[in-house]
Scaffold this motif. Sequence first.
Motif, short mmCIF file in Angstrom:
data_model
loop_
_atom_site.label_atom_id
_atom_site.label_comp_id
_atom_site.label_asym_id
_atom_site.label_seq_id
_atom_site.Cartn_x
_atom_site.Cartn_y
_atom_site.Cartn_z
N GLY A 156 66.09 58.71 -63.42
CA GLY A 156 65.35 59.08 -62.19
C GLY A 156 66.24 59.01 -60.96
N ASN A 157 65.76 59.58 -59.85
CA ASN A 157 66.56 59.69 -58.62
C ASN A 157 66.50 58.37 -57.85
N ASN A 158 67.11 57.33 -58.45
CA ASN A 158 67.09 56.01 -57.78
C ASN A 158 68.51 55.46 -57.79
N GLY A 159 69.02 55.16 -56.61
CA GLY A 159 70.42 54.74 -56.44
C GLY A 159 70.80 53.57 -57.34
N GLU A 160 69.96 52.53 -57.31
CA GLU A 160 70.32 51.30 -58.05
C GLU A 160 70.40 51.60 -59.54
N LYS A 161 69.33 52.24 -60.03
CA LYS A 161 69.30 52.51 -61.50
C LYS A 161 70.47 53.42 -61.88
N PHE A 162 70.73 54.45 -61.01
CA PHE A 162 71.81 55.41 -61.32
C PHE A 162 73.14 54.68 -61.41
N ALA A 163 73.36 53.72 -60.49
CA ALA A 163 74.64 53.00 -60.48
C ALA A 163 74.78 52.20 -61.79
N VAL A 164 73.70 51.55 -62.19
CA VAL A 164 73.75 50.77 -63.45
C VAL A 164 73.99 51.72 -64.62
N TRP A 165 73.26 52.86 -64.61
CA TRP A 165 73.40 53.84 -65.71
C TRP A 165 74.85 54.30 -65.81
#
Lengths: 288, 391, 292, 254
Positions: free
Chosen positions: B342-351
């Motif tokens: 999804g378009n979420n900075g925190e999750k994207f960084a972890v991903w």
Amino acid sequence: MDIVPQLIANSLIAGSIYAILTLGFNLTYSTAKFIDIGFGVETAIGGYSVFYLCKTLGLPLYFGIFLGLFCSGLVSFLAYRFIYKPLRARKASGTVLLIASLGVLTALQALVAILFTSQFQTLSGLIQANRVFELLGGTFTAVQLSIFCTVLILSVLLAFLLKGTLFGKAITAISDDEEVAKIVGINTERVMGEVFFISGMIGGLAGILIGFDTGIEPIMGLSWLLAAVVAAIVGGIGNLYGGLVGAYLLAFAENFGIWKISGEWKMAIAFGLLIIFLVWRPRGLFPR
Amino acid sequence: MEPEAQGSGTSLIKTVLWLVVLILIVGGLIIYGKKGGEEKEASKEPIKVGVMLPLTGDGAPYGEPARNVYLLATEEINTAGGVSGQPLELIIEDSKCNGKDATSAAQKLINIDKVQIILGGFCSSESIAATPVAAAAKVALFSPGSSSPDLTGISPYFFRNYPSDASQGKVLAEAAVAKGWKKVAFLQEQTDYALGVFKAFSARFTELGGTIIKEEVPSNTIDFRSVLSKLKTANADAFFLDPQTLPVAERVFKQMQDLKWKPVLMFNDVVGGAPETLATYKDLMEGALTAEFTADPNNPKFTKLLAEYKTKYGVDLLYASSYGPTEYDAVYLIKTGIEAVGNNGEKFAVWSRTVKDWEGASGKTTIGADGDRIGGHTLKIVKDGKAEVMK
Amino acid sequence: MEYLTHLAVLVGIYSILALSLNLVLGYAGIISVTHAAFFGLGAYTSAILTTVYDLNFFLAALCGVLVAAIISLFVGTVLSKFRGDFVALGSVGFNVIVWSVFLNVQELTRGPLGIPGIGRPNLEFGIWNYEFSSNVSFLVLSVIFVALVYFLCQFIEKSSFGRALKAIREDEEALQVFGYRTLHYKLAVFVIGAGLASIAGALFASYITFIDPSTFTINESIFLLSVVILGGLASNRGALIGALALVLLPEFLRFVGFPSDIAAQMRQVVYGVMLIVLMLYRPQGLVGEYKL
Amino acid sequence: MTSTILQTKHLFKHFDGVKAVDHLSVSFEKGKITSIIGPNGSGKSTLINLLTGLVPLDAGEVIIAHSLHFTRVKSHEVAGFGLTRTFQDVRLFEQLSVLDNILVVLTERGVFASLFETHGTLHLAQAEEVLKKMGLWEKRHSLAINLSYGQRKLLEIARVLAMTRSARTGRAADIIFFDEPFAGLFPEMRKVVVSVMKELRAEGRTQILVEHNMELIRELSDEVVVLDAGELLAQGVPNEVLAKREVIEAYLGE
């Protein structure tokens, strides 16, 4: 040391480009008596018009060069006609003219970048064989030789123009004392316009030659202009032939400085030379 | 007693002026308000991703082609149905390859456009300055071009798919020693990327007993003749050319030909991955050592990128060897990431830290825990104008 | 709101630069195109002292002021020997030399890699320790600095020293006949200007947390020149207005719908045309008193 | 000749070959108005520029009050020895107000002293007195550049008057050079200047006047010095000197 002949060759080549630029710069300084920073952008205008006419449109080379020179001359004339002339009519100070010419450089430079992107371009593709010569251990190419010859031709042409023609005498009169020239009946405004046209052409010619030798980019104007100014001051600002000597002196100082010190200090060396001359001989080697 | 020197003229100007300043501030607020409101409409609404690129100043030569690649990739994604149905929209800001403008661009993208992911910091200076701003707002910063070693592990919110310079320098140093070279002449352009390559190379090479004669040149240098003549007299075993951009390399090669100097050559991947440069200076390049990290020519995605770029823009893709493919992959990586978390900075960084052997135009991409792309450079040798893997 | 506080901090930093340059250019008439060098000296000195020697921000900033003051004393003495346009050229020379030092003396300044990870300022009184980490707190700090610098400039403008500077600007030789050692005055204002510019440098370094030589080139000095000229020479209010306008202009243009590829270059065109129009129609700038 | 306050010995100055001042030895009496006359280009203005340090000496010596000997006159020291001047081609601080043009001459000279001094009531009073005397007080807020030619001339004289009051230079001015102060003035403005000069003489100040108008010279000067091509042609009481044949010839011979 076999590097010295090569350094001399390099200095002569770089010195020749500086010489052409200094001739153009001194022409306007000696008559209009202000430091025209806008002159720097003429190199880009000359170079890019030949690039557009010959490389993109594929016109024949000599036709392209002629038009390129005309364009840079025209731009310089228009800058004089619509910006410097009204300012001079209002007796604006040298600083005002300097800052206005800085505006001309910044604006035109950005326009060139919009039209041609900021990529570095080279004109060397337009000429066939660029044979390499070797003389006493120093190597240089046909283009570089032609730059050297251009300086000779240009100085002779200018000498003839200044000494031999009525127009030339008017220029010398104006550079001695503009008020007296007016009283004597010289239409100083018209002559000044033509002087800016010629200086623009010289700037464009330098840009074209730089384009053939190394390459052009929209933001090249300021660094070449500063080199011409340093050379002009070293040689005696306003003195056309002093400028030639100043140009070669600067080139030798830079290239031998690279050898003795190192390449990263090249610009610092050039400006160190400027400051030394400004302190000890502000009127330069051959004051007007 | 302040003498009010001029008459009514100045007070008129002053009122006009305060008016202009007022409009500036009010205008800013209105735009700020309007942008904020868009968020709540139906799901067909585009996913906004921020982009920071140097479009003026010294960095412009890299920024313009990068923007073209981003727009090309976005167009492809949107024609193929976008990111899980929603169209992708890039908001491009000029960060001028310096810290100040990078932070301004980042602040604007985060606070006005409310993006969760920023594709950018192209120059290392932009990424280093923008990282704290993005981290504070929990926005992911994904750079396809910054290579400075200072960025390794700088923040959990920063990662890059362009390798750090360290790997390239080491591989080439070991190759030089293997060739038995004791003395290497080194010409380095004064930029963060080129300095990074030099540091890695010189650390390893001197460790293995080699000596280096180094010359540095500022980026706007046009005339290399004297520097090259000086290095020529050093008569070292090999000459390592370490430029930031291709035009600098081409100027050096042309002037080397003018000087009739044909040393054994080594160069970084900016030159190594530029097939047309290798071809034009074929005889000069014969037997040159380089390290290749991207673009093995028969990678299908890479050739597709080159072809599409030519058709869309009518010009060959610049920096096809180094930055082109990583920029192209970056947009696709963002698509894959958003579809995954999804378009979420925190999750994207972890991903991003979980990306492993992701197939892209720049080859297999794996991101390490420190945000760097894993995978070293493969040593290559130039044979008859082409760079082939060194056996 | 973060974005607006960010812009406000930048406007603050550039206001200090504009105010200090206005002292030198607007009041004393010295055309200095090397102000970015002192801006850089302040930034680098405080960055090196805080990152390498872990000095407190305010102490490091003070050292930055000292370094800039000493170097400006030397530069000022050399520049005072030149006449007319050569002052501007000589100052361009110094700016290039200082920039070369930032780029080449890599043991100290890490050259093109720049100095990352510069800490935000913090205040310690015994056990109480406050760090200006958030943008808003930094904004308060920079507003305090701008206010201090503004009142210092107003104080100078009102004093006999300020009047003597303006007289130097008008006719230095004549003023000498009336008993003024004008060299001392020009040096004094040059050193004050450099000191204030280095304070802006220290603030800039700790706010952006990263500096590299590319921010302190002649182009930056030329930008500062146009800020002071637009705002209006010999007017402290003019310097503030100039800084406000020219820092917000590029941000404002981000919203104007220029197609993104030419937006950036259009800004340069706007700068260039602005300089020309100002010189033609309003050489004293928006609210200035002194016509160049 | 004990009352000589200013003396020159073999003053020499040439501009690329042309002798502007040729081994000139002349002395000026304390508390008197000495006029310097001579055809154009005879070195009058150059002499004043030499004595006030605007132009460097090539050779010769300047002696002030018998004790201070100078072979090099620095312009910023001149005021300290009580010398001040007006300029032939009016040199005012153009973009400063009339009041500021006067205040700048009254206030502190040292950098630190001037930093911490905003002009006090004393300065304003002195400035007001001087400007009122020259009839410029109503114009005190307008810029010098906006004044008429006559008013600009008067402002120069007001500035010199202020120097006679200002002790900030360590010594109030008591030797004043007037370089063609009357050129281009209307008659009633001339009267003001004449009365000011007479007042200054009454106060015992020495004045050296460069002027062409013979009527004014006869009315004002106690002594006359005649220069021709940089040399001293004659010196003495006005009507005596002006009657001399060679003086008339030098004037008419041109």
